[in-house]
Design a protein around this motif. Structure first.
Motif, PDB file in Angstrom:
ATOM      1  N   THR A 184       0.818  -1.218   0.000  1.00  0.00           N
ATOM      2  CA  THR A 184       0.000   0.000   0.000  1.00  0.00           C
ATOM      3  C   THR A 184       0.851   1.266   0.000  1.00  0.00           C
ATOM      4  O   THR A 184       0.379   2.338   0.352  1.00  0.00           O
ATOM      5  N   PHE A 185       2.119   1.143  -0.397  1.00  0.00           N
ATOM      6  CA  PHE A 185       2.983   2.314  -0.469  1.00  0.00           C
ATOM      7  C   PHE A 185       2.562   3.214  -1.627  1.00  0.00           C
ATOM      8  O   PHE A 185       2.167   2.730  -2.696  1.00  0.00           O
ATOM      9  N   ASN A 186       2.658   4.513  -1.405  1.00  0.00           N
ATOM     10  CA  ASN A 186       2.409   5.431  -2.514  1.00  0.00           C
ATOM     11  C   ASN A 186       3.653   5.517  -3.399  1.00  0.00           C
ATOM     12  O   ASN A 186       4.710   4.958  -3.076  1.00  0.00           O
ATOM     13  N   ASP A 187       3.544   6.219  -4.518  1.00  0.00           N
ATOM     14  CA  ASP A 187       4.638   6.265  -5.492  1.00  0.00           C
ATOM     15  C   ASP A 187       5.909   6.857  -4.892  1.00  0.00           C
ATOM     16  O   ASP A 187       7.019   6.371  -5.155  1.00  0.00           O
ATOM     17  N   GLN A 188       5.755   7.900  -4.087  1.00  0.00           N
ATOM     18  CA  GLN A 188       6.934   8.529  -3.499  1.00  0.00           C
ATOM     19  C   GLN A 188       7.629   7.596  -2.520  1.00  0.00           C
ATOM     20  O   GLN A 188       8.859   7.512  -2.488  1.00  0.00           O
TER      21      GLN A 188
END
Length: 302
Positions: free
Chosen positions: A180-184
């Motif tokens: 569930t990590f975002n792109d950054q």
């Protein structure tokens, strides 16, 4: 076992936080009862760290020293058992133990801790607190420069990764499902050479709690020496909830800077009300709770 029934203060929980509160109250000549089952959550942890004067000693050894010192204050008494329920009364609190004993007090301190909800994966429970660990400050130095895993996802995993990367260059995150990590966050992890594995874990291989590898559901085996885990938890006791305490969004008992809850006369300390799960933090919050309870007792009479 004590024969007394009425106390200035009852403390439920006799580990580091509870004993610290008891010492502050004993030194203030308060008639105090500590109710404890003798089963702390860190019972399997071989060594405790990051606590001045006690670094490297076992939790059991530190607790034994602490209890011996508290026992020197003759107004502090101990009862081995489990507090099943607590009721607010006009004069304070009434406590009923599992074996039917009744005790009453003017003030109540809950040092009841939390219970970790360790997933039912082979090897997890046997290794939890030994090499399957929760805190880089408590255990990270001992596993520095070694192959290390992180079982967590999202913000919790990213936070752990930033701390663990400082201790070792070989870090792998296991999200046990879609990350569930975002792109950054993904880019930051990539720049720090931290791999993300989304495959489920089938087995944690270990010897007497010391990790050798993780075996994934697709058959891969990842060699590791230590694994940090962001497992969920619950309150070890439902007494705070039954008394009407407010809770934080993380599930901790809400308290002010004096360890006081929204219930008059009820204070809490230790893991049940803090994200900082360390011996030093437990001792600190216990000391504050004991001192603040004594101050309330002073104010009530003076």
């Amino acid at each position: 076992m004590t024969e007394n029934k009425t106390y200035d203060v009852i403390i439920i929980g006799g580990s580091y936080a509870g004993l610290s509160a008891a010492m502050a109250l004993g030194r203030s000549l308060r008639k105090t009862l500590v109710i404890d089952s003798g089963k702390p959550c860190n019972i399997k942890t071989p060594h405790s760290h990051n606590f001045l004067t006690q670094d490297g000693k076992s939790p059991k050894e530190i607790s034994a020293i602490a209890k011996h010192q508290v026992e020197q204050y003759d107004t502090v008494h101990f009862y081995e058992g489990i507090a099943d329920s607590a009721k607010k009364t006009d004069g304070g609190f009434e406590i009923i133990t599992r074996d039917g004993k009744q005790f009453i007090s003017k003030k109540l301190i809950l040092a009841t801790g939390i219970s970790d909800l360790v997933p039912d994966v082979k090897g997890y429970k046997e290794s939890w607190g030994i090499s399957l660990i929760h805190c880089p400050y408590c255990h990270g130095y001992e596993y520095r420069n070694q192959k290390t895993g992180i079982i967590a996802n999202g913000d919790r995993a990213f936070h752990l990764a930033s701390l663990v990367k400082n201790l070792t260059s070989e870090v792998t995150i296991f999200t046990t499902g879609k990350s569930t990590f975002n792109d950054q966050e993904k880019e930051t992890l990539k720049q720090n050479e931290i791999d993300i594995i989304e495959t489920e874990i089938s087995i944690l291989k270990h010897q007497n709690g010391y990790i050798e590898s993780l075996i994934l559901s697709d058959g891969r085996e990842i060699k590791l020496n230590a694994v940090y885990a962001g497992f969920t938890y619950k309150q070890h006791s439902d007494i705070a909830e039954n008394l009407g305490c407010e809770f934080t969004e993380n599930g901790h008992i809400k308290t002010d800077h004096a360890q006081k809850t929204n219930i008059p006369g009820l204070f809490v300390c230790g893991d049940n009300s803090s994200m900082m799960r360390s011996v030093s933090s437990a001792v600190m919050t216990g000391n504050v709770a004991g001192a603040m309870v004594n101050m309330e007792l002073v104010t009530d009479r003076f």
